[in-house]
Write a protein that holds these residues in place. Structure first.
Motif, PDB file in Angstrom:
ATOM      1  N   VAL A  32       0.837  -1.202   0.000  1.00 25.35           N
ATOM      2  CA  VAL A  32       0.000   0.000   0.000  1.00 25.35           C
ATOM      3  C   VAL A  32       0.869   1.248   0.000  1.00 25.35           C
ATOM      4  N   GLY A  35       2.355   1.747  -3.423  1.00 26.37           N
ATOM      5  CA  GLY A  35       1.384   2.330  -4.351  1.00 26.37           C
ATOM      6  C   GLY A  35       1.201   3.812  -4.133  1.00 26.37           C
ATOM      7  N   THR A 302      -1.425   1.291  -8.737  1.00 24.73           N
ATOM      8  CA  THR A 302      -2.724   1.391  -8.061  1.00 24.73           C
ATOM      9  C   THR A 302      -3.444   0.050  -8.064  1.00 24.73           C
ATOM     10  N   LEU A 303      -3.417  -0.641  -9.209  1.00 26.53           N
ATOM     11  CA  LEU A 303      -4.068  -1.945  -9.291  1.00 26.53           C
ATOM     12  C   LEU A 303      -3.429  -2.942  -8.333  1.00 26.53           C
ATOM     13  N   MET A 305      -1.773  -2.284  -5.644  1.00 29.70           N
ATOM     14  CA  MET A 305      -2.050  -1.869  -4.265  1.00 29.70           C
ATOM     15  C   MET A 305      -3.422  -2.373  -3.813  1.00 29.70           C
ATOM     16  N   TRP A 306      -4.430  -2.214  -4.669  1.00 28.45           N
ATOM     17  CA  TRP A 306      -5.764  -2.665  -4.305  1.00 28.45           C
ATOM     18  C   TRP A 306      -5.843  -4.184  -4.198  1.00 28.45           C
ATOM     19  N   LEU A 307      -5.217  -4.887  -5.136  1.00 25.76           N
ATOM     20  CA  LEU A 307      -5.272  -6.347  -5.105  1.00 25.76           C
ATOM     21  C   LEU A 307      -4.604  -6.894  -3.846  1.00 25.76           C
ATOM     22  N   GLY A 309      -3.974  -5.227  -1.070  1.00 22.91           N
ATOM     23  CA  GLY A 309      -4.709  -4.781   0.109  1.00 22.91           C
ATOM     24  C   GLY A 309      -5.932  -5.645   0.374  1.00 22.91           C
ATOM     25  N   LEU A 310      -6.694  -5.940  -0.673  1.00 21.24           N
ATOM     26  CA  LEU A 310      -7.892  -6.763  -0.494  1.00 21.24           C
ATOM     27  C   LEU A 310      -7.542  -8.197  -0.112  1.00 21.24           C
ATOM     28  N   VAL A 438      -5.084   3.073   6.889  1.00 21.75           N
ATOM     29  CA  VAL A 438      -5.588   1.907   6.155  1.00 21.75           C
ATOM     30  C   VAL A 438      -5.348   0.628   6.960  1.00 21.75           C
TER      31      VAL A 438
END
Length: 467
Positions: A32, A35, A302-303, A305-307, A309-310, A438
């Motif tokens: 995170v 990103g 960004t992609l 980071m989201w993947l 993170g989730l 976060v």
């Protein structure tokens, strides 16, 4: 025993689970934070590119109005005084406009006769009257180079100044400060223009200037007001604001690309109906060419980071759920002894928050170096691929636009606008705070949900229901 002390003892007693949770949090924090850092670095690089390129706005004929019948077949003209007023807006760094006509060389000055013969006759040449010669595309791109003297500027508008190509200057022994007599296209008017600059056009004399068909060595650039006055029969001191000088196009170089909308609004308000038949088009092609790789790696970061993170949040939720299930007996005993449910949830949350805070702190120690290395490597590959694509572009044959060969003229690369291939990653306290928020949010959600599901039961139910 208070719940804070119990949380510390629990973390120490369950070292394996604490270590697994810490590693999971550490991966989430690093990804995170990476990103966030990449996005910040690319945003700064894009802003620097905008400031270095600026924004070029072209004022030209509105082809849409022409094809819809909103304008006549004749190209519209706008008074130079109106363009000067638009160029005085605070968003404008510099601007220029031009007009061309035939000029007659007099006083013994001779054209370069080798190569392409001038369509203007033995003593005629094309002269381009220009407000600011440094904004001409060939000079801005570096294709033309000023060898001596200086460029024509807006301050020279009504001064009789001239720029000549080096081959014409060499043939006639011209230097900066020398006089060249120019005659008007029609009539007998003539004036002495002072050579203010000598430039180099790399095209051979055998290749005609594409727009005007003249030998490139014989192309002259003159101060626009003085040259317009020569061909209109006016005196040197005439002003274009009275309507004597009409231009068909202009170029405005803005101070910042973000000023584009504001400039368009102010220009429309200032010029009013004078802009009928014209369009203001932003030429941000150079900026897009430079920042393409930056946008690509920003999207990738960004992609990722989201993947991560989730996925990490899912793993943490699973770990927290397993931990709560394994501690059902402990919770049942504590509840039976009178401990409140809220304090038990706070204990579980505190354990996760401590691990999350430690992970965020550790990630801040090496995330900047790791992100700089990874981001620079990724950007380098993207920039190299973009540069190879630019280098592979082939210009259309001489005298052709390339449209008939299926080539798109808009794909022509902008010179001196190489793709940005370097970013600088900086770790700011705000970035660490963002990642910390976060991480803590994930920790609280991952803990509260399974703990609440168990602790809603009575102590008897918890102790007798089993795992």
């Amino acid at each position: 025993m208070n719940f804070v002390k119990r949380a510390g003892l629990s973390l120490w007693a369950r070292k394996g689970r604490t270590l697994i949770t810490l590693c999971t949090f550490l991966v989430i924090s690093v990804m995170v934070l990476a990103g966030v850092l990449v996005n910040d670095a690319t945003a700064r690089a894009q802003q620097e590119a905008r400031r270095s390129v600026g924004a070029e706005v072209n004022l030209g004929m509105d082809l849409g109005a022409l094809t819809s019948g909103g304008a006549g077949l004749q190209a519209p003209r706008i008074d130079a005084g109106t363009v000067d007023a638009m160029g005085g807006l605070p968003q404008v760094q510099r601007y220029t406009y031009s007009m061309w006509d035939r000029g007659i060389l007099k006083g013994g000055t001779e054209l370069v006769t080798e190569g392409v013969q001038s369509p203007m006759g033995a003593d005629g040449t094309i002269t381009l009257g220009v407000l600011d010669s440094s904004l001409l595309p060939d000079f801005r791109s570096g294709n033309f180079r000023l060898l001596s003297g200086r460029h024509l500027t807006a301050a020279d508008k009504n001064d009789k100044l001239l720029m000549v190509e080096e081959r014409l200057a060499r043939k006639n022994g011209l230097r900066v400060g020398d006089k060249v007599t120019l005659g008007s296209n029609e009539g007998t008017a003539s004036a002495d223009f002072t050579v203010t600059g000598v430039y180099r056009d790399p095209r051979p004399v055998s290749e005609a200037e594409p727009e005007y068909g003249v030998n490139p060595a014989n192309m002259l650039y003159a101060s626009v007001g003085a040259f317009a006055g020569l061909n209109s029969g006016q005196e040197q001191g005439h002003e274009s604001g009275g309507g004597s000088l009409q231009v068909a196009n202009a170029v405005f170089l803005l101070r910042d690309a973000d000023d584009l909308d504001g400039f368009k609004e102010e220009a429309a308000r200032l010029a009013g109906s004078a802009l009928d038949g014209f369009a203001l088009d932003a030429n941000d092609k150079a900026l897009r060419q430079m920042t393409g790789p930056l946008k690509s790696i920003g999207s990738t970061a960004t992609l990722a980071m989201w993947l991560i993170g989730l996925a990490g949040a899912a793993v943490l939720a699973l770990l927290a759920n397993l931990a709560v299930r394994q501690r059902r007996g402990e919770y049942g005993v504590l509840l039976a002894m009178g401990e409140s449910r809220s304090r038990l949830i706070l204990q579980q949350a505190l354990e996760m928050v401590v691990v999350a805070a430690l992970a965020v702190g550790l990630s801040s120690l090496f995330a900047q170096t790791l992100t700089q290395s990874a981001g620079q490597s990724l950007l380098g590959r993207e920039a190299a691929a973009a540069q190879r694509k630019l280098d592979s572009w082939q210009a259309p044959p001489p005298g052709s636009t390339g449209i008939d060969q299926g080539m798109d003229p808009d794909e022509r690369p902008v010179e001196n606008a190489d793709p940005v291939d370097r970013i600088t990653v900086r770790l700011d306290p705000a970035d660490v705070a963002t990642v910390g928020a976060v991480g803590l949010g994930i920790a609280l959600i991952a803990t509260a949900l399974p703990a609440g599901a168990v602790l809603r039961l009575s102590p008897r139910a918890i102790l007798t229901k089993g795992k």
